[in-house]
Design a protein around this motif. Structure first.
Motif, mmCIF file in Angstrom:
data_model
loop_
_atom_site.group_PDB
_atom_site.id
_atom_site.type_symbol
_atom_site.label_atom_id
_atom_site.label_comp_id
_atom_site.label_asym_id
_atom_site.label_seq_id
_atom_site.Cartn_x
_atom_site.Cartn_y
_atom_site.Cartn_z
ATOM 1 N N ILE A 101 2.752 -6.822 -4.955
ATOM 2 C CA ILE A 101 3.052 -5.830 -3.925
ATOM 3 C C ILE A 101 3.491 -4.562 -4.649
ATOM 4 C CG2 ILE A 101 4.530 -5.259 -1.969
ATOM 5 C CD1 ILE A 101 4.853 -8.361 -1.601
ATOM 6 N N THR A 102 2.703 -3.496 -4.478
ATOM 7 C CA THR A 102 2.966 -2.254 -5.201
ATOM 8 C C THR A 102 3.395 -1.159 -4.234
ATOM 9 O OG1 THR A 102 1.397 -2.850 -6.917
ATOM 10 C CG2 THR A 102 1.971 -0.527 -6.738
ATOM 11 N N HIS A 103 4.523 -0.562 -4.547
ATOM 12 C CA HIS A 103 5.060 0.532 -3.738
ATOM 13 C C HIS A 103 4.219 1.783 -3.921
ATOM 14 C CE1 HIS A 103 8.731 -1.753 -2.953
ATOM 15 N NE2 HIS A 103 8.699 -2.089 -4.232
ATOM 16 N N ASN A 104 4.137 2.555 -2.878
ATOM 17 C CA ASN A 104 3.496 3.853 -2.945
ATOM 18 C C ASN A 104 4.489 4.850 -3.514
ATOM 19 O OD1 ASN A 104 1.023 5.110 -2.266
ATOM 20 N ND2 ASN A 104 1.060 3.930 -0.378
ATOM 21 N N THR A 105 4.033 5.700 -4.407
ATOM 22 C CA THR A 105 4.933 6.696 -4.979
ATOM 23 C C THR A 105 4.810 8.045 -4.283
ATOM 24 O OG1 THR A 105 3.295 7.245 -6.666
ATOM 25 C CG2 THR A 105 4.960 5.593 -7.243
ATOM 26 N N HIS A 106 3.742 8.243 -3.544
ATOM 27 C CA HIS A 106 3.564 9.517 -2.847
ATOM 28 C C HIS A 106 4.568 9.602 -1.700
ATOM 29 C CE1 HIS A 106 1.850 12.778 -0.521
ATOM 30 N NE2 HIS A 106 1.095 13.077 -1.585
ATOM 31 N N ARG A 107 5.309 10.675 -1.639
ATOM 32 C CA ARG A 107 6.395 10.793 -0.654
ATOM 33 C C ARG A 107 5.928 10.709 0.789
ATOM 34 N NH1 ARG A 107 6.099 14.888 -3.560
ATOM 35 N NH2 ARG A 107 5.123 16.839 -2.949
ATOM 36 N N TRP B 262 3.882 2.393 3.501
ATOM 37 C CA TRP B 262 2.991 1.247 3.323
ATOM 38 C C TRP B 262 2.917 0.881 1.849
ATOM 39 C CZ3 TRP B 262 -1.392 2.150 0.412
ATOM 40 C CH2 TRP B 262 -1.865 3.457 0.338
ATOM 41 N N VAL B 263 2.538 -0.371 1.580
ATOM 42 C CA VAL B 263 2.421 -0.889 0.219
ATOM 43 C C VAL B 263 0.996 -1.383 -0.011
ATOM 44 C CG1 VAL B 263 4.860 -1.545 -0.015
ATOM 45 C CG2 VAL B 263 3.211 -3.203 0.919
ATOM 46 N N TRP B 264 0.637 -1.480 -1.287
ATOM 47 C CA TRP B 264 -0.634 -2.082 -1.688
ATOM 48 C C TRP B 264 -0.418 -3.544 -2.022
ATOM 49 C CZ3 TRP B 264 -5.267 -0.053 -1.215
ATOM 50 C CH2 TRP B 264 -5.441 1.328 -1.265
ATOM 51 N N LEU B 265 -1.401 -4.358 -1.722
ATOM 52 C CA LEU B 265 -1.415 -5.752 -2.138
ATOM 53 C C LEU B 265 -2.546 -5.906 -3.142
ATOM 54 C CD1 LEU B 265 0.228 -8.263 -1.349
ATOM 55 C CD2 LEU B 265 -1.581 -8.838 0.264
ATOM 56 N N TYR B 266 -2.226 -6.333 -4.357
ATOM 57 C CA TYR B 266 -3.195 -6.461 -5.441
ATOM 58 C C TYR B 266 -3.247 -7.890 -5.966
ATOM 59 C CZ TYR B 266 -3.251 -1.344 -6.052
ATOM 60 O OH TYR B 266 -3.390 0.005 -5.876
ATOM 61 N N THR B 267 -4.361 -8.213 -6.580
ATOM 62 C CA THR B 267 -4.540 -9.461 -7.324
ATOM 63 C C THR B 267 -4.094 -10.654 -6.475
ATOM 64 O OG1 THR B 267 -3.958 -8.087 -9.241
ATOM 65 C CG2 THR B 267 -4.392 -10.409 -9.651
ATOM 66 N N VAL B 268 -4.690 -10.737 -5.309
ATOM 67 C CA VAL B 268 -4.411 -11.820 -4.367
ATOM 68 C C VAL B 268 -5.257 -13.017 -4.802
ATOM 69 C CG1 VAL B 268 -4.519 -12.517 -1.951
ATOM 70 C CG2 VAL B 268 -3.969 -10.140 -2.545
ATOM 71 N N GLU C 169 3.176 -10.761 3.907
ATOM 72 C CA GLU C 169 3.579 -10.002 5.095
ATOM 73 C C GLU C 169 5.090 -10.065 5.276
ATOM 74 O OE1 GLU C 169 2.757 -9.933 9.930
ATOM 75 O OE2 GLU C 169 1.490 -11.178 8.643
ATOM 76 N N ASP C 170 5.668 -11.241 5.118
ATOM 77 C CA ASP C 170 7.123 -11.383 5.222
ATOM 78 C C ASP C 170 7.835 -10.555 4.150
ATOM 79 O OD1 ASP C 170 6.928 -13.089 7.392
ATOM 80 O OD2 ASP C 170 7.222 -14.917 6.200
ATOM 81 N N ALA C 171 7.310 -10.621 2.924
ATOM 82 C CA ALA C 171 7.928 -9.880 1.823
ATOM 83 C C ALA C 171 7.860 -8.372 2.076
ATOM 84 C CB ALA C 171 7.251 -10.234 0.504
ATOM 85 N N ALA C 172 6.696 -7.885 2.455
ATOM 86 C CA ALA C 172 6.541 -6.449 2.705
ATOM 87 C C ALA C 172 7.388 -6.014 3.894
ATOM 88 C CB ALA C 172 5.078 -6.104 2.940
ATOM 89 N N GLY C 173 7.471 -6.865 4.914
ATOM 90 C CA GLY C 173 8.274 -6.543 6.081
ATOM 91 C C GLY C 173 9.755 -6.462 5.773
ATOM 92 N N GLY C 174 10.166 -7.054 4.669
ATOM 93 C CA GLY C 174 11.557 -7.002 4.252
ATOM 94 C C GLY C 174 11.904 -5.791 3.401
ATOM 95 N N ILE C 175 10.903 -4.971 3.114
ATOM 96 C CA ILE C 175 11.137 -3.762 2.317
ATOM 97 C C ILE C 175 11.434 -2.624 3.283
ATOM 98 C CG2 ILE C 175 10.151 -2.134 0.670
ATOM 99 C CD1 ILE C 175 8.277 -4.443 -0.252
ATOM 100 N N ASP C 176 12.574 -2.013 3.113
ATOM 101 C CA ASP C 176 13.028 -0.959 4.016
ATOM 102 C C ASP C 176 11.988 0.154 4.138
ATOM 103 O OD1 ASP C 176 14.946 0.211 5.745
ATOM 104 O OD2 ASP C 176 15.594 1.548 4.115
ATOM 105 N N GLY C 177 11.640 0.481 5.368
ATOM 106 C CA GLY C 177 10.732 1.581 5.643
ATOM 107 C C GLY C 177 9.255 1.255 5.567
ATOM 108 N N VAL C 178 8.891 0.042 5.183
ATOM 109 C CA VAL C 178 7.484 -0.323 5.048
ATOM 110 C C VAL C 178 6.986 -0.915 6.360
ATOM 111 C CG1 VAL C 178 5.858 -1.882 3.894
ATOM 112 C CG2 VAL C 178 7.556 -0.626 2.564
ATOM 113 N N ASP C 179 5.892 -0.352 6.879
ATOM 114 C CA ASP C 179 5.346 -0.872 8.130
ATOM 115 C C ASP C 179 3.860 -1.213 8.058
ATOM 116 O OD1 ASP C 179 4.166 1.675 8.328
ATOM 117 O OD2 ASP C 179 5.664 2.393 9.733
ATOM 118 N N ALA C 180 3.289 -1.243 6.844
ATOM 119 C CA ALA C 180 1.888 -1.635 6.720
ATOM 120 C C ALA C 180 1.579 -2.074 5.294
ATOM 121 C CB ALA C 180 0.969 -0.481 7.119
#
Length: 177
Positions: free
Chosen positions: A78-84, A89-95, A115-126
């Protein structure tokens, strides 16, 4: 028996070797995870190092699924976006799910855990991910709630004369309250 998932596991030699082994086995079984077979550990290890560096820098998180014997059987990065303007939203890689576990529903379990992991990251909705066309992967991801939101024809060259579409999929996370 289902896999046991862990987000941000300790990076040990066993974990590194397990992820490399999984990546090699998935690649050599024809999995669409950045390589074309035949692949050896020496081919995969530099790519894993890039992910590990991103993890150490706090840009990427690892979700690992272990089988009943404790072996690495599934992963997603799960990779965070760096663009402000795109930090929501986050990227999912190497699934990946190990070929010996295909057909057991572990791919769906892995995506649900992501999905659970990403949903637990503050401010992430996709969650966004890309997949290689010609393998039916977009149908699998769609069956897990992802929607196709983009396609670049022929963007992935598997071999001379074998170009595949690069497909972008999006999963909008449920609002948590």
């Amino acid at each position: 028996m289902s896999l046991v998932f862990e987000l941000d596991p300790a990076v040990t030699p066993e974990l590194r070797d397990g992820v490399v082994g999984l990546w090699v086995d998935v690649s050599n079984a024809g999995g669409s995870v950045g390589f074309v077979p035949p692949v050896a550990a020496g081919d995969v290890r530099p790519e894993l190092v890039k992910h590990l560096v991103a993890m150490a820098e706090g840009r990427t998180r690892l979700l690992v699924g272990r089988d009943e014997e404790g072996r690495v059987a599934a992963t997603a990065f799960i990779t965070h976006n760096t663009h402000r303007l795109m930090r929501h939203w986050v990227w999912l890689y190497t699934v990946m799910v190990h070929p010996r576990h295909q057909g057991k529903g572990y791919g769906r379990d892995l995506l649900a855990a992501a999905e659970d992991a990403a949903g637990g990251i503050d401010g992430v909705d996709a969650i966004r991910l890309t997949c290689r066309g010609g393998e039916g992967l977009e149908r699998f991801y769609a069956s897990c709630g992802y929607k196709e939101v983009g396609r670049v024809p022929g963007a992935i060259r598997v071999a001379p004369g074998d170009e595949r579409d690069d497909i972008t999929m999006l999963l909008t996370l449920a609002v948590r309250g």
